[in-house]
Design an enzyme around this catalytic site. Sequence first.
Site, PDB file in Angstrom:
ATOM      1  N   LYS A 123       0.839  -1.203   0.000  1.00 56.18           N
ATOM      2  CA  LYS A 123       0.000   0.000   0.000  1.00 56.18           C
ATOM      3  C   LYS A 123       0.872   1.249   0.000  1.00 56.18           C
ATOM      4  O   LYS A 123       1.807   1.349   0.772  1.00 56.18           O
ATOM      5  CB  LYS A 123      -0.904  -0.017   1.242  1.00 56.18           C
ATOM      6  N   THR A 149      -7.183   9.587   7.867  1.00 58.16           N
ATOM      7  CA  THR A 149      -6.673   8.332   7.279  1.00 58.16           C
ATOM      8  C   THR A 149      -6.454   7.264   8.359  1.00 58.16           C
ATOM      9  O   THR A 149      -5.800   6.258   8.111  1.00 58.16           O
ATOM     10  CB  THR A 149      -5.310   8.600   6.597  1.00 58.16           C
ATOM     11  N   GLY A 206      -6.975   4.069  10.304  1.00 55.32           N
ATOM     12  CA  GLY A 206      -7.711   2.829  10.074  1.00 55.32           C
ATOM     13  C   GLY A 206      -7.901   2.494   8.605  1.00 55.32           C
ATOM     14  O   GLY A 206      -8.658   1.597   8.256  1.00 55.32           O
ATOM     15  N   THR A 207      -7.189   3.214   7.713  1.00 50.97           N
ATOM     16  CA  THR A 207      -7.359   2.901   6.273  1.00 50.97           C
ATOM     17  C   THR A 207      -6.907   1.468   5.983  1.00 50.97           C
ATOM     18  O   THR A 207      -7.587   0.717   5.281  1.00 50.97           O
ATOM     19  CB  THR A 207      -6.509   3.871   5.422  1.00 50.97           C
ATOM     20  N   GLY A 208      -5.802   1.062   6.572  1.00 53.69           N
ATOM     21  CA  GLY A 208      -5.296  -0.289   6.309  1.00 53.69           C
ATOM     22  C   GLY A 208      -6.209  -1.357   6.861  1.00 53.69           C
ATOM     23  O   GLY A 208      -6.521  -2.342   6.183  1.00 53.69           O
ATOM     24  N   CYS A 209      -6.696  -1.123   8.106  1.00 55.37           N
ATOM     25  CA  CYS A 209      -7.628  -2.105   8.710  1.00 55.37           C
ATOM     26  C   CYS A 209      -8.860  -2.241   7.835  1.00 55.37           C
ATOM     27  O   CYS A 209      -9.325  -3.335   7.522  1.00 55.37           O
ATOM     28  CB  CYS A 209      -8.087  -1.601  10.070  1.00 55.37           C
TER      29      CYS A 209
HETATM   30  N1  LIG Z   1      -4.866  10.227   1.342  1.00 56.82           N
HETATM   31  C1  LIG Z   1      -5.150   9.107   0.692  1.00 56.82           C
HETATM   32  N2  LIG Z   1      -5.793   9.165  -0.501  1.00 56.82           N
HETATM   33  C2  LIG Z   1      -6.124   8.033  -1.164  1.00 56.82           C
HETATM   34  N3  LIG Z   1      -5.849   6.779  -0.722  1.00 56.82           N
HETATM   35  C3  LIG Z   1      -5.216   6.678   0.474  1.00 56.82           C
HETATM   36  C4  LIG Z   1      -4.823   7.809   1.241  1.00 56.82           C
HETATM   37  N4  LIG Z   1      -4.211   7.345   2.376  1.00 56.82           N
HETATM   38  C5  LIG Z   1      -4.218   6.002   2.317  1.00 56.82           C
HETATM   39  N5  LIG Z   1      -4.804   5.603   1.171  1.00 56.82           N
HETATM   40  C6  LIG Z   1      -5.087   4.219   0.766  1.00 56.82           C
HETATM   41  O1  LIG Z   1      -5.534   3.542   1.949  1.00 56.82           O
HETATM   42  C7  LIG Z   1      -5.064   2.201   1.977  1.00 56.82           C
HETATM   43  C8  LIG Z   1      -4.212   1.984   3.209  1.00 56.82           C
HETATM   44  O2  LIG Z   1      -2.951   2.477   2.933  1.00 56.82           O
HETATM   45  P1  LIG Z   1      -1.933   2.895   4.097  1.00 56.82           P
HETATM   46  O3  LIG Z   1      -2.481   4.093   4.778  1.00 56.82           O
HETATM   47  O4  LIG Z   1      -0.605   2.971   3.458  1.00 56.82           O
HETATM   48  O5  LIG Z   1      -1.989   1.654   5.079  1.00 56.82           O
HETATM   49  P2  LIG Z   1      -2.081   1.671   6.694  1.00 56.82           P
HETATM   50  O6  LIG Z   1      -3.391   2.288   7.044  1.00 56.82           O
HETATM   51  O7  LIG Z   1      -2.024   0.206   7.014  1.00 56.82           O
HETATM   52  O8  LIG Z   1      -0.919   2.429   7.185  1.00 56.82           O
HETATM   53  C9  LIG Z   1      -4.329   2.018   0.644  1.00 56.82           C
HETATM   54  O9  LIG Z   1      -5.230   1.566  -0.332  1.00 56.82           O
HETATM   55  C10 LIG Z   1      -3.879   3.423   0.296  1.00 56.82           C
HETATM   56  O10 LIG Z   1      -3.672   3.573  -1.094  1.00 56.82           O
HETATM   57  C1  LIG Z   2      -6.353  -1.626  17.571  1.00 56.33           C
HETATM   58  C2  LIG Z   2      -5.702  -1.084  16.356  1.00 56.33           C
HETATM   59  N1  LIG Z   2      -5.468  -1.907  15.316  1.00 56.33           N
HETATM   60  C3  LIG Z   2      -4.884  -1.432  14.202  1.00 56.33           C
HETATM   61  C4  LIG Z   2      -4.497  -0.108  14.106  1.00 56.33           C
HETATM   62  C5  LIG Z   2      -3.809   0.392  12.864  1.00 56.33           C
HETATM   63  O1  LIG Z   2      -4.588   1.336  12.195  1.00 56.33           O
HETATM   64  P1  LIG Z   2      -3.844   2.554  11.481  1.00 56.33           P
HETATM   65  O2  LIG Z   2      -2.539   1.996  10.972  1.00 56.33           O
HETATM   66  O3  LIG Z   2      -4.695   2.985  10.357  1.00 56.33           O
HETATM   67  O4  LIG Z   2      -3.671   3.550  12.536  1.00 56.33           O
HETATM   68  C6  LIG Z   2      -4.760   0.731  15.223  1.00 56.33           C
HETATM   69  N2  LIG Z   2      -4.405   2.039  15.161  1.00 56.33           N
HETATM   70  N3  LIG Z   2      -5.355   0.229  16.326  1.00 56.33           N
HETATM   71 MG   LIG Z   3      -2.166  -0.520   8.732  1.00 59.70          MG
END
Ligand SMILES: Nc1ncnc2c1ncn2[C@@H]1O[C@H](COP(=O)(O)OP(=O)(O)O)[C@@H](O)[C@H]1O
Ligand SMILES: Cc1ncc(COP(=O)(O)O)c(N)n1
Ligand SMILES: [Mg+2]
Length: 716
Positions: A388, A422, A424-427
């Site tokens: 990602k 943003t 919790g986007t990954g979750c």
């Molecule tokens: N500002 C943003 N605009 C568009 N897509 C985003 C943005 N931030 C994150 N994403 C998307 O959200 C998802 C999670 O990405 P990321 O934030 O890198 O993971 P995590 O939340 O695990 O750190 C991916 O599909 C990424 O492309």
């Molecule tokens: C309990 C729990 N699980 C997962 C995440 C990761 O989420 P993010 O990477 O988007 O902060 C979080 N912040 N808290």
């Molecule tokens: Mg994540």
Amino acid sequence: MIADLSLCLVTDPALCGDRGVAETVRQAVDGGVRIVQLRDKHASDEEIVAQLLDLSRVIDGRALLVVNDRLDAALIARERGARVDGVHLGQGDASVRRARELLGADALIGLTANSGAHLDAVRALPPGTVDYLGVGVIRPTSTKPDHPPALGIDGFRSFVAASPLPCVAIGGIGIDDTGALRDAGAAGLAVVSALCAAEDPRAEAAAFIRRWRRSGIPRVLSIAGSDPSGGAGIQADLKSIAANGGCGMAALTALTAQNTQGVSGVHVPPVDFLRAQLDALADDIVIDSVKIGMLADAEVVTTVVAWLDRVRPPIVVVDPVMIATSGDRLLDPAAEAALHALLTRAHLLTPNLAELAVLTGRDVDGWDDALLAAEELSSRTGAAVLVKGGHLPGDQAPDALIDAAAGVRQEFTGDRIVTENTHGTGCSLSSAIATRLAHGDDAISAVAASRSWLRESLRASGMLRIGRGHGPINHFAGLWERGGVTTRTSAAEIAAEWWDAIAATRAEIDALPFIRGLAGGTLSRAPFLFYLQQDALYLREYARVLAEASRSAPTSAEQAFWADSANGAIVGELELHAAWLDPTRGVTDATFAAQPGPVTTAYLDHLRSVAFGGGYAELIAAILPCFWLYTDLGERLQAGEFGAYARDPEHPYATWLATYADPAFSAATAQAVDYVTQAAAAADEATRARMRRAFEASSALERDFFHAPWGLHDAG
Ligand SMILES: Nc1ncnc2c1ncn2[C@@H]1O[C@H](COP(=O)(O)OP(=O)(O)O)[C@@H](O)[C@H]1O
Ligand SMILES: Cc1ncc(COP(=O)(O)O)c(N)n1
Ligand SMILES: [Mg+2]
């Protein structure tokens, strides 16, 4: 533990032919069969024992192995080290009570039943004696010559309604019965000929599983931590699962004290309680898909791995949560070693850039590094990796799906959406993907559709106003506006609505003699070449329409996408000529007037009138059927829905059919659906109505385009 009864292969040595039972079983289990029932009325007990030992090795724990009738052979095979999970008994076979006593409480015991008297007998048994009933025959079948009158689907439905136990349908079942039987209450299908006699049991089993998933509500389990702010963790998982059409469950690994500005504390309950949560679920609920998030420490990791080995869920998505967006650690560094065992049990991993760097021990200083690291992680773990790009600098937020074993490398582009929300986007993304995979999507489609939903949730997050830091995304953007549920429909709902609106057209296309002839290889060359020639003429003008879409696109990402598609159309047209319409290969244009036929003219006039009379949104709606219908038809041709022959390399039109299955085109279609339905969701009612009309008109013209050459068939 409750067994996943969704698809059971019942072996028949005669139908397995030269391939043999063991090889048939191997391929069918590779395709997703969950239970193998060894059934051989003629073999001796010794032969059955030998086959059980052999099949136990072939299956290797990836499915359950039961034997039909031969209880004693099952016991002997167990003593010799075979993993025999149970027996299926007929009414006249050994008693189920004796089987339960000898095989134990964890064994899977099935009983054939198809009458009221049989149900009365089952009710008289001690609870837990029998796990499921094998109910049939659904249709007359040669594999059980002495079968009772066929129940049909209605008869099956009535039997299920009266049954105290889960019912597995058996007898003459074909792939087209899958949805109706699941709707009728089947806990699963037991299939004999359709798998044993299949050209390609792996593909046939996968097609059955896909249909089965398509016809149910996915039961998705999140194993993760709690985030009281609701933006991440199991709270986000449950919202994401629901928003993507699944029924969510959650087992808690850890509690965090957390808000939008960071994590102020982590509490990890005794790991025995996690095991108790997971066992409680496994004893009662068939789980279609598992998403794994925060694991906190090594003990939790090993507990989850042991549970996965016992339950063997068909889909496991691991979001390797280590560091929250706030920068706080969510995984004890000492647990990183234990994590590898978990990664090898996953079907998909969804690391962000920092997590990818930790998992590979490599520097990930940009997107090219990320792609290389993802390729290495996929090769090492055997899992697909969705890397990602959310934390990249700059105005793009790409992702990439890389599956080294399957040779998949698919990038997904998109502008970065300007927002602080943003968290919790990954979750959320990984839970959405786990849900869509459990609904039968292939990996590329699941990722593309989940990204589309996530982006809409990001775009609409501003209205939530949660906290002063990184707020959550708006998981139900399509349902909510300020102050409560409104009628604004989401992009995903518009996609479903439009797809349903052309259901009759799609059914007409499936029934067209041209399509049936193309799939079956019986289509003569004249109509095929006419179709190709018209397609070449169409593509040249279609490319101009796509270029117009690019010119009028509102964002750079859309501008690039439609320009790429225009280029693809031209390249496609040139390849058509080179491969099929080359006069030097004896195909002369003299066979047909090298002019657009009436349908081609009508279709192009429709597109041009929208291109130069409507707006951008209406134009891309008119363009969409050429992507969507073509990809859908291709996926179903490749999945064997028009017969296994459509995948045969010896097929007279094999190279043409192969163009239908191009994963890159499938991803482009998902992207096109995203752009069009986003535009429709944002449009006013009148514009959306015009968009839908343009979409439906193009769909009907796609149907006519496939039918036009048929008149030439007789001349073929
Ligand atoms: N500002 C943003 N605009 C568009 N897509 C985003 C943005 N931030 C994150 N994403 C998307 O959200 C998802 C999670 O990405 P990321 O934030 O890198 O993971 P995590 O939340 O695990 O750190 C991916 O599909 C990424 O492309
Ligand atoms: C309990 C729990 N699980 C997962 C995440 C990761 O989420 P993010 O990477 O988007 O902060 C979080 N912040 N808290
Ligand atoms: Mg994540």
